[in-house]
Design a protein around this motif. Structure first.
Motif, PDB file in Angstrom:
ATOM      1  N   VAL A  88      20.168 129.003 -37.020  1.00 33.66           N
ATOM      2  CA  VAL A  88      21.436 129.195 -36.302  1.00 33.66           C
ATOM      3  C   VAL A  88      22.376 128.071 -36.685  1.00 33.66           C
ATOM      4  O   VAL A  88      21.991 126.901 -36.708  1.00 33.66           O
ATOM      5  N   LEU A  89      23.627 128.398 -37.019  1.00 35.30           N
ATOM      6  CA  LEU A  89      24.644 127.395 -37.352  1.00 35.30           C
ATOM      7  C   LEU A  89      24.960 126.554 -36.131  1.00 35.30           C
ATOM      8  O   LEU A  89      25.362 127.072 -35.088  1.00 35.30           O
ATOM      9  N   GLN A  90      24.743 125.232 -36.234  1.00 32.85           N
ATOM     10  CA  GLN A  90      24.995 124.332 -35.122  1.00 32.85           C
ATOM     11  C   GLN A  90      26.452 123.840 -35.158  1.00 32.85           C
ATOM     12  O   GLN A  90      27.070 123.769 -36.201  1.00 32.85           O
ATOM     13  N   ASP A  91      26.951 123.492 -33.989  1.00 36.73           N
ATOM     14  CA  ASP A  91      28.311 122.958 -33.928  1.00 36.73           C
ATOM     15  C   ASP A  91      28.365 121.624 -34.640  1.00 36.73           C
ATOM     16  O   ASP A  91      27.435 120.837 -34.614  1.00 36.73           O
ATOM     17  N   LEU A 111      34.710 129.246 -37.307  1.00 36.64           N
ATOM     18  CA  LEU A 111      33.995 130.331 -37.970  1.00 36.64           C
ATOM     19  C   LEU A 111      34.019 131.611 -37.139  1.00 36.64           C
ATOM     20  O   LEU A 111      34.357 132.686 -37.617  1.00 36.64           O
ATOM     21  N   HIS A 112      33.667 131.495 -35.869  1.00 30.77           N
ATOM     22  CA  HIS A 112      33.647 132.691 -35.019  1.00 30.77           C
ATOM     23  C   HIS A 112      35.063 133.195 -34.749  1.00 30.77           C
ATOM     24  O   HIS A 112      35.296 134.411 -34.679  1.00 30.77           O
ATOM     25  N   GLY A 128      35.756 141.332 -37.381  1.00 31.88           N
ATOM     26  CA  GLY A 128      34.415 141.450 -37.917  1.00 31.88           C
ATOM     27  C   GLY A 128      33.433 140.605 -37.147  1.00 31.88           C
ATOM     28  O   GLY A 128      33.666 140.201 -35.993  1.00 31.88           O
ATOM     29  N   GLU A 129      32.299 140.317 -37.764  1.00 27.68           N
ATOM     30  CA  GLU A 129      31.246 139.542 -37.121  1.00 27.68           C
ATOM     31  C   GLU A 129      30.592 138.639 -38.153  1.00 27.68           C
ATOM     32  O   GLU A 129      30.631 138.903 -39.357  1.00 27.68           O
ATOM     33  N   ILE A 130      29.957 137.547 -37.663  1.00 28.47           N
ATOM     34  CA  ILE A 130      29.335 136.561 -38.543  1.00 28.47           C
ATOM     35  C   ILE A 130      27.900 136.333 -38.094  1.00 28.47           C
ATOM     36  O   ILE A 130      27.610 136.289 -36.885  1.00 28.47           O
ATOM     37  N   HIS A 131      26.976 136.262 -39.074  1.00 28.93           N
ATOM     38  CA  HIS A 131      25.554 136.045 -38.783  1.00 28.93           C
ATOM     39  C   HIS A 131      25.033 134.938 -39.687  1.00 28.93           C
ATOM     40  O   HIS A 131      25.453 134.807 -40.842  1.00 28.93           O
ATOM     41  N   THR A 132      24.078 134.151 -39.145  1.00 27.54           N
ATOM     42  CA  THR A 132      23.458 133.084 -39.935  1.00 27.54           C
ATOM     43  C   THR A 132      21.947 133.217 -39.880  1.00 27.54           C
ATOM     44  O   THR A 132      21.387 133.677 -38.875  1.00 27.54           O
ATOM     45  N   THR A 133      21.296 132.818 -40.969  1.00 25.38           N
ATOM     46  CA  THR A 133      19.833 132.827 -41.036  1.00 25.38           C
ATOM     47  C   THR A 133      19.409 131.869 -42.133  1.00 25.38           C
ATOM     48  O   THR A 133      20.250 131.282 -42.829  1.00 25.38           O
ATOM     49  N   ASN A 134      18.108 131.707 -42.301  1.00 29.48           N
ATOM     50  CA  ASN A 134      17.545 130.856 -43.345  1.00 29.48           C
ATOM     51  C   ASN A 134      16.695 131.698 -44.282  1.00 29.48           C
ATOM     52  O   ASN A 134      15.843 132.483 -43.835  1.00 29.48           O
TER      53      ASN A 134
END
Length: 591
Positions: free
Chosen positions: A542-545, A555-556, A564-570
C-alpha cells in the motif's frame, strides 16, 4: 530540404564547416586575432546565402562572441549573443543555446553582476535538463564553481569544481577537466599548497592533451610562480625549465607563445636570484626587460597598421559615395524612360476602351470572386492569429511556472532541514510537471493536445538530470503515441511526478541500477496506465503517505479528477495502476 542546399556546391558546404573547425583550433591556441579573421570571412559568406541560422552559422557566431568576451568587449559580445539565443531556440539547437547562456553568465561574472550571472546559470541548467544534454554538464559545473568562488560559498565552489573534473573525465572532455583542476588549485592554494600544485600539474597535462598549447604554457608559468611564492625554488626551476623547453620546440602555428617569454625570463631570473646564482639572474632579468621593450615596439607597429587601415576604410567609403551618386543619376534616367512608356501605354488603353466595355460582365464576376477570396483569407488569418495567441499563452504559462521552479530551487540553497528540503523539492517537481505540459503544448505545434509519450520522456529526463546519480536509470516505455487533451495530461503528469519522486527516493539502492517501466493499455475505452520500479516495494503493498500526506492526497485527488481509480501492489517492486476514461484522443503509432 537540408539547410545547405542553397549554397552553390558541396565543396562550399564542406569548406564552411572546415573553416569553423579551424577557428576553434586557433581559439584553443589563444590565437584570437587569427580566429576572428577566419570567422568573419565565414560569417560574410553565410550571410550572403542566408545561412546564419544553420548549425554552422550558429557555431561560427558563438565562437565570435567568445573571442569578443576574451578581449573584454562585453557589449559587443552581448549584442551578438542575444539574437543568437532567439535563433537557437527557434531551431531547437539545445547545445548552442546552453553554451550561449554559459557565455552570458561568464560575462556578468567578470562584470561582478552576481544576480544576472546566477540567472543565466539557471537558464543554462534548465536547457541542459530540457534537451537531455550531457556535453555542456562539465562546463556548467565549472561555471557554477567560479560563481561560488566569486560570490558564494567556498565549500559549494569546491563541490562544483570536483564535479567539473568528474564530468569532464566521464565525457572525455580534457579541456573542461583541466579547468576543474585549475579551479581546485585556486581554491586550495591557501590551505594545502602541495595539493594546489598537484592540481596545477594535472591541469597542464590535460591542456596539452586537448591541444591548448597556450593554456598549457600559461599554467606552467603559473605553477612556477606559485612555487616561487611558496619558497620551493628548485621545483620552480624545474617547472620554468619545462616551459622554456616547450616554447623552444613549439611549432610555427603556436609561435604566439613568444609573447609570454618576458614573463618566463622574469620568473627564471627571480629563481636564480633566490638560489644565489646572481650572474644567471642578471642575464635572464635583462632578457625579460629586452623582451618587454620588443613587445612594446610591436604594439606600436600594430597601432600604425590600424591607422593605415582606418585611412583605407575612409577612402573606400568615399568611393562608395561616388558610386551611389552615379546610381542615383541612372535611376533618374530610368524614371524618365518609364514616364514615356506610361504615355504610350495610356494611348493603347484608349484604343482598348471598347474592348473593356465588353469585358465588364466578366470583370464584375471576377470582383465578386476576389471579394470571396479576401474574406476566406481574412478568416484564415484570424484563425492563424488565434492559434498563435493560444500558443503564446501556453508559452507564457510555461515561462511563469519555470520561474517558480527556479525560485523554489534557489530557496533550497538556504534550507538545511531535510524534511523541509524534501517537501520543497517535491513541490518543485510538481510545478515542473505542469510547466512541462505547457512547454510540450507550445513546442509540438498541435495546440490543445499533448503527445503523452513525448511528455513522459521529458519528465523522466528531468528527474535523471536533477538526481545526478552515479548509476544511470533504465527506463522502459510501452504505450501508444497518444495525443491527449490538457485536462487529461495534467493530472497524469502530476501522478507520474509523485511516482518518480517515490522511486528516486525509496527504490534507489547502491550498486544496483534503478529500473522503471511505464506502460499504457486500452480496453473498451478504458485506459490503464501501469507504473512499476524494481525497488523494495510499498509496505504491505500500500502506498504510504509522504511529505506530510500531500503525495498520497495528490495521487488520489488526480485520479478522481480523471474520473478514475488508483491501485497499488508489490510484484518484484512497487506497482501502481491508474484506470480512467477520456473523451477523445489521437493515436499515431506503437512505440
Amino acid at each position: 530540404m537540408a539547410p545547405w542546399t542553397t549554397v552553390r556546391s558541396a565543396p562550399d558546404r564542406i569548406a564552411h564547416g572546415k573553416e569553423v573547425v579551424r577557428a576553434a583550433r586557433l581559439i584553443r591556441q589563444a590565437r584570437f586575432d587569427s580566429a576572428e579573421h577566419v570567422l568573419h570571412a565565414v560569417y560574410a559568406r553565410l550571410d550572403k546565402h542566408g545561412l546564419l541560422s544553420t548549425a554552422t552559422g550558429l557555431q561560427a557566431r558563438l565562437h565570435l562572441a567568445y573571442i569578443l568576451e576574451r578581449k573584454g568587449q562585453y557589449p559587443e559580445a552581448v549584442a551578438l549573443l542575444l539574437p543568437l539565443v532567439d535563433e537557437a531556440r527557434a531551431v531547437r539547437d539545445g547545445e548552442v543555446l546552453a553554451e550561449a547562456y554559459l557565455h552570458m553568465a561568464l560575462i556578468y561574472e567578470q562584470q561582478r553582476q552576481a544576480q544576472r550571472c546566477l540567472e543565466y546559470l539557471g537558464r543554462a541548467r534548465s536547457v541542459i535538463a530540457d534537451y537531455g544534454l550531457t556535453e555542456p554538464l562539465a562546463r556548467l559545473a565549472n561555471r557554477s564553481a567560479s560563481y561560488e568562488r566569486m560570490f558564494g560559498n567556498r565549500d559549494q565552489a569546491l563541490f562544483y569544481a570536483y564535479e567539473g573534473v568528474r564530468l569532464g573525465k566521464r565525457h572525455a572532455q580534457p579541456t573542461d577537466q583541466a579547468t576543474g583542476h585549475l579551479l581546485l588549485s585556486i581554491l586550495l592554494r591557501l590551505e594545502d599548497t602541495a595539493e594546489s600544485e598537484r592540481q596545477l600539474e594535472r591541469a597542464a597535462e590535460l591542456y596539452l592533451q586537448a591541444g591548448g598549447e597556450i593554456d598549457y604554457y600559461v599554467v606552467l608559468l603559473n605553477l612556477s610562480h606559485v612555487q616561487i611564492t611558496n619558497g620551493a625554488y628548485r621545483k620552480a626551476l624545474q617547472s620554468n625549465t619545462k616551459a622554456m623547453e616547450f616554447v623552444r620546440s613549439a611549432p610555427e602555428e603556436v609561435q604566439e607563445l613568444i609573447h609570454y617569454t618576458p614573463t618566463l625570463h622574469k620568473y627564471r631570473g627571480e629563481i636564480f636570484q633566490q638560489l644565489g646564482e646572481y650572474d644567471s639572474a642578471i642575464y635572464y632579468l635583462q632578457l625579460s626587460h629586452a623582451g618587454e621593450l620588443k613587445l612594446a615596439e610591436e604594439l606600436a607597429a600594430e597601432r600604425v597598421a590600424e591607422v593605415e587601415s582606418e585611412y583605407a576604410s575612409e577612402y573606400n567609403q568615399q568611393l562608395i559615395a561616388s558610386q551611389r551618386m552615379r546610381l542615383r543619376s541612372k535611376q533618374v534616367r530610368e524614371w524618365w524612360l518609364s514616364l514615356v512608356m506610361l504615355a504610350i501605354l495610356f494611348g493603347t488603353a484608349v484604343l482598348l476602351a471598347l474592348y473593356r466595355r465588353l469585358q465588364r460582365a466578366n470583370a464584375s464576376l471576377a470582383g465578386a470572386a476576389e471579394q470571396l477570396s479576401q474574406r476566406n483569407d481574412a478568416l484564415s488569418a484570424s484563425l492563424s492569429n488565434e492559434q498563435l495567441l493560444l500558443g503564446e499563452v501556453h508559452h507564457r504559462v510555461k515561462n511563469n511556472l519555470q520561474i517558480i521552479v527556479g525560485l523554489l530551487d534557489r530557496q533550497l540553497e538556504d534550507i538545511t532541514d531535510p524534511a523541509a528540503r524534501a517537501g520543497l523539492q517535491s513541490m518543485s517537481g510538481r510545478v515542473f510537471s505542469m510547466a512541462s505540459v505547457h512547454q510540450t503544448l507550445y513546442q509540438e505545434g498541435k495546440l490543445g493536445e499533448v503527445n503523452l509519450l513525448s511528455h513522459i520522456k521529458r519528465l523522466c529526463r528531468h528527474f535523471e538530470a536533477m538526481a545526478m546519480q552515479r548509476e544511470p536509470v533504465q527506463y522502459t516505455y510501452r504505450l501508444d503515441d497518444l495525443w491527449l487533451k490538457l485536462d487529461t495530461v495534467i493530472p497524469l503528469a502530476m501522478i507520474l511526478n509523485e511516482l518518480l519522486t517515490n522511486s528516486y527516493k525509496y527504490a534507489t539502492q547502491a550498486g544496483r541500477i534503478l529500473k522503471i517501466n511505464i506502460s499504457l493499455d486500452v480496453l473498451d475505452g478504458v485506459y490503464e496506465l501501469s507504473y512499476r520500479d524494481n525497488g523494495p516495494g510499498y509496505p504491505q503493498g500500500v502506498l504510504q503517505d509522504r511529505s506530510g500526506g500531500l503525495g498520497a492526497y495528490l495521487l488520489h485527488g488526480m485520479a478522481r479528477q480523471l474520473r478514475g481509480e488508483i491501485h497499488t501492489t508489490n510484484k518484484q517492486g512497487a506497482v501502481t495502476t491508474i484506470r480512467f476514461r477520456v473523451q477523445s484522443t489521437s493515436t499515431v503509432a506503437m512505440t
